[in-house]
Motif scaffolding. Structure first.
Motif, PDB file in Angstrom:
ATOM      1  N   ALA A  77     -42.712   4.736  57.444  1.00 10.10           N
ATOM      2  CA  ALA A  77     -41.815   5.125  58.325  1.00 10.10           C
ATOM      3  C   ALA A  77     -40.445   5.230  58.019  1.00 10.10           C
ATOM      4  O   ALA A  77     -39.785   6.147  58.715  1.00 10.10           O
ATOM      5  CB  ALA A  77     -41.955   4.182  59.777  1.00 10.10           C
ATOM      6  N   THR A  78     -40.181   4.414  57.003  1.00 12.25           N
ATOM      7  CA  THR A  78     -38.657   4.665  56.435  1.00 12.25           C
ATOM      8  C   THR A  78     -38.200   5.666  55.572  1.00 12.25           C
ATOM      9  O   THR A  78     -37.102   5.864  55.230  1.00 12.25           O
ATOM     10  CB  THR A  78     -38.029   3.167  55.915  1.00 12.25           C
ATOM     11  N   LEU A  79     -39.385   6.481  55.357  1.00  9.69           N
ATOM     12  CA  LEU A  79     -39.011   7.346  54.051  1.00  9.69           C
ATOM     13  C   LEU A  79     -39.289   8.802  54.535  1.00  9.69           C
ATOM     14  O   LEU A  79     -39.195   9.623  53.566  1.00  9.69           O
ATOM     15  CB  LEU A  79     -40.218   6.865  53.053  1.00  9.69           C
ATOM     16  N   VAL A  80     -39.755   9.189  55.613  1.00  8.63           N
ATOM     17  CA  VAL A  80     -39.998  10.662  55.897  1.00  8.63           C
ATOM     18  C   VAL A  80     -38.778  11.008  56.699  1.00  8.63           C
ATOM     19  O   VAL A  80     -37.849  10.418  56.931  1.00  8.63           O
ATOM     20  CB  VAL A  80     -41.118  10.428  57.065  1.00  8.63           C
ATOM     21  N   ASP A  81     -38.711  12.239  57.019  1.00 14.09           N
ATOM     22  CA  ASP A  81     -37.324  12.896  57.548  1.00 14.09           C
ATOM     23  C   ASP A  81     -37.387  12.669  59.262  1.00 14.09           C
ATOM     24  O   ASP A  81     -36.205  12.543  59.548  1.00 14.09           O
ATOM     25  CB  ASP A  81     -37.492  14.318  57.394  1.00 14.09           C
ATOM     26  N   ASP A  82     -38.184  12.600  59.689  1.00 11.24           N
ATOM     27  CA  ASP A  82     -38.483  12.558  61.290  1.00 11.24           C
ATOM     28  C   ASP A  82     -39.539  11.737  61.731  1.00 11.24           C
ATOM     29  O   ASP A  82     -40.667  11.563  61.123  1.00 11.24           O
ATOM     30  CB  ASP A  82     -38.526  14.049  61.799  1.00 11.24           C
ATOM     31  N   LEU A  83     -39.579  11.222  63.161  1.00  7.70           N
ATOM     32  CA  LEU A  83     -40.701  10.367  63.564  1.00  7.70           C
ATOM     33  C   LEU A  83     -40.959  11.015  65.055  1.00  7.70           C
ATOM     34  O   LEU A  83     -40.164  11.207  65.813  1.00  7.70           O
ATOM     35  CB  LEU A  83     -40.348   8.786  63.610  1.00  7.70           C
ATOM     36  N   SER A  84     -42.452  10.997  65.317  1.00  8.97           N
ATOM     37  CA  SER A  84     -42.792  11.258  66.710  1.00  8.97           C
ATOM     38  C   SER A  84     -42.277  10.013  67.783  1.00  8.97           C
ATOM     39  O   SER A  84     -41.815   8.940  67.168  1.00  8.97           O
ATOM     40  CB  SER A  84     -44.413  10.952  66.824  1.00  8.97           C
ATOM     41  N   HIS A 106     -46.006  10.292  62.288  1.00  6.50           N
ATOM     42  CA  HIS A 106     -46.817   9.897  63.682  1.00  6.50           C
ATOM     43  C   HIS A 106     -47.538   8.748  63.556  1.00  6.50           C
ATOM     44  O   HIS A 106     -48.021   8.353  62.264  1.00  6.50           O
ATOM     45  CB  HIS A 106     -47.659  11.443  63.960  1.00  6.50           C
ATOM     46  N   ILE A 107     -47.958   8.389  64.611  1.00  6.43           N
ATOM     47  CA  ILE A 107     -48.923   7.145  64.630  1.00  6.43           C
ATOM     48  C   ILE A 107     -49.913   7.467  65.729  1.00  6.43           C
ATOM     49  O   ILE A 107     -49.771   7.767  66.861  1.00  6.43           O
ATOM     50  CB  ILE A 107     -48.308   5.767  64.748  1.00  6.43           C
ATOM     51  N   THR A 108     -51.164   7.659  65.217  1.00  2.41           N
ATOM     52  CA  THR A 108     -52.451   8.159  66.161  1.00  2.41           C
ATOM     53  C   THR A 108     -53.275   6.908  66.737  1.00  2.41           C
ATOM     54  O   THR A 108     -54.276   7.207  67.241  1.00  2.41           O
ATOM     55  CB  THR A 108     -53.192   9.154  65.321  1.00  2.41           C
ATOM     56  N   ASP A 109     -52.975   5.734  66.234  1.00  2.00           N
ATOM     57  CA  ASP A 109     -53.888   4.368  66.452  1.00  2.00           C
ATOM     58  C   ASP A 109     -54.102   4.469  68.006  1.00  2.00           C
ATOM     59  O   ASP A 109     -54.974   4.342  68.574  1.00  2.00           O
ATOM     60  CB  ASP A 109     -53.573   3.351  65.816  1.00  2.00           C
ATOM     61  N   GLY A 110     -52.960   4.408  68.704  1.00  2.90           N
ATOM     62  CA  GLY A 110     -52.703   4.383  70.212  1.00  2.90           C
ATOM     63  C   GLY A 110     -53.388   5.592  70.836  1.00  2.90           C
ATOM     64  O   GLY A 110     -54.162   5.241  71.650  1.00  2.90           O
ATOM     65  N   ILE A 111     -53.085   6.624  70.227  1.00  5.75           N
ATOM     66  CA  ILE A 111     -53.764   7.992  70.802  1.00  5.75           C
ATOM     67  C   ILE A 111     -55.260   7.878  70.809  1.00  5.75           C
ATOM     68  O   ILE A 111     -55.912   8.264  71.632  1.00  5.75           O
ATOM     69  CB  ILE A 111     -53.256   9.073  69.905  1.00  5.75           C
ATOM     70  N   GLY A 112     -55.718   7.257  69.538  1.00  4.85           N
ATOM     71  CA  GLY A 112     -57.227   7.153  69.339  1.00  4.85           C
ATOM     72  C   GLY A 112     -57.851   6.360  70.513  1.00  4.85           C
ATOM     73  O   GLY A 112     -58.777   6.143  70.902  1.00  4.85           O
ATOM     74  N   PHE A 113     -57.122   5.100  70.805  1.00  2.12           N
ATOM     75  CA  PHE A 113     -57.481   4.269  71.703  1.00  2.12           C
ATOM     76  C   PHE A 113     -57.529   4.524  72.964  1.00  2.12           C
ATOM     77  O   PHE A 113     -58.489   4.420  73.833  1.00  2.12           O
ATOM     78  CB  PHE A 113     -56.425   2.981  71.550  1.00  2.12           C
TER      79      PHE A 113
END
Ligand code: NAD
Length: 287
Positions: A77-84, A106-113
């Motif tokens: 998360a600290t190495l990419v250019d942008d975050l959801s 992005h983080i999809t774990d919560g979306i999956g839940f």
């Protein structure tokens, strides 16, 4: 395979360690082939300290996108250019999309839940949740449920290094979604746990209890459950934890962790390809 891979095939990857057991390459390659997409997906064993190099490699090889798994989710998360928006709040990612050189996490774990609940007919909007756990999976689903309109979230955790995490999540949700009430309690306070479950719509186990080698164990006494409670678990190995089995016996609506796993992968697939993953076909193929 020799007919599928060509000089133009776009690459997707999984980065983390270990990755040898992962079901993602099979699931994504099956889906690419089903939908006639000129992509391939490979897993690479990458340690935390190697992530800066791995992210550079994604850029160099114009890798179309990547999943990120433990223990690399926070550093990535600290190495990419942008975050959801959710990734910004959580500070961890499990998906990177490479949009012509710009990497978005992005983080999809919560979306999956949330999707897993929806598939069982449960809408998160306006619901009160009791969530056991304050680690990676717990934080992801707590934040997503808040973003998606949950009314109240009571977090219980044992007295360990994760407890502070729960306090931080409370603070972060308070900033992003002040209308969502978040409470943090010690798991040792069983009277509170019982009382909170009695008032909740949804109970979630997001700890490692129930997962092998802690299978056969549950943090919730069966007597705290009732038939109109929705009971979810993040644990997917075994497919049904003791908590899920107890809930099923009582006639509760259940949402085991395997569904969350499938739908977090499907959400990543949509981010990668802009298409719905052929989940039903994959499930039929897997069995
Ligand atoms: P983590 O290490 O980040 O967090 C572990 C949590 O378990 C903490 O809250 C910790 O306090 C709690 N815990 C540990 N031992 C305990 C005990 N003896 N009693 C009570 N609480 C205890 O782990 P994580 O990455 O959040 O994973 C948690 C579970 O969720 C794992 O089983 C993992 O496989 C699963 N998971 C599932 C999905 C999915 O898509 N279904 C996604 C991520 C994680």
């Amino acid at each position: 395979m020799e007919k599928r891979i060509s000089g133009t095939t776009g690459l997707f990857t999984l980065l983390g360690s270990p990755v040898g057991h992962s079901g993602s390459p099979a699931m994504y390659n099956f889906s690419f082939q089903k939908q006639g997409l000129d992509y391939a997906y490979l897993a690479f064993d990458v340690k935390k300290e190697q992530m800066p190099q791995a992210i550079d490699a994604l850029r160099l090889f114009k890798v179309r996108g990547s999943n990120v798994t433990m223990p690399c989710k926070s550093i990535a998360a600290t190495l990419v250019d942008d975050l959801s928006p959710a990734a910004k709040i959580i500070g961890a990612i499990n998906v990177i999309v490479n949009d012509n050189g710009k990497l978005t996490g992005h983080i999809t774990d919560g979306i999956g839940f949330v999707r897993n609940l929806k598939e069982t007919g449960v809408d998160i909007k306006g619901k009160k949740l009791v969530v056991l756990g304050a680690g990676g999976a717990a934080t992801a689903l707590q934040v997503q449920c808040a973003l998606d309109g949950a009314k109240e979230i009571s977090i219980f955790n044992q007295d360990d290094e994760f407890y502070q995490n729960a306090e931080k999540t409370k603070e972060k949700i308070g900033q992003a979604k002040p209308e969502v009430k978040v409470n943090v309690y010690p798991l040792a306070d069983q009277a509170k746990l019982k009382a909170e479950i009695a008032q909740a719509d949804i109970l979630v186990n997001a700890t490692i209890v129930g997962m092998k080698p802690l299978d056969g164990q549950s943090l919730v006494d069966k007597s705290y459950l009732r038939s109109d409670l929705v009971v979810a678990d993040t644990v997917y190995n075994p497919l049904k934890t003791k908590l899920i089995e107890d809930a099923e016996t009582l006639g509760c609506t259940i949402a085991p962790g395997k569904g969350m796993l499938l739908w977090q992968g499907a959400a990543a697939y949509s981010l990668f390809t802009g298409k719905e993953m052929p989940t039903a076909e994959y499930q039929a193929y897997e069995q």
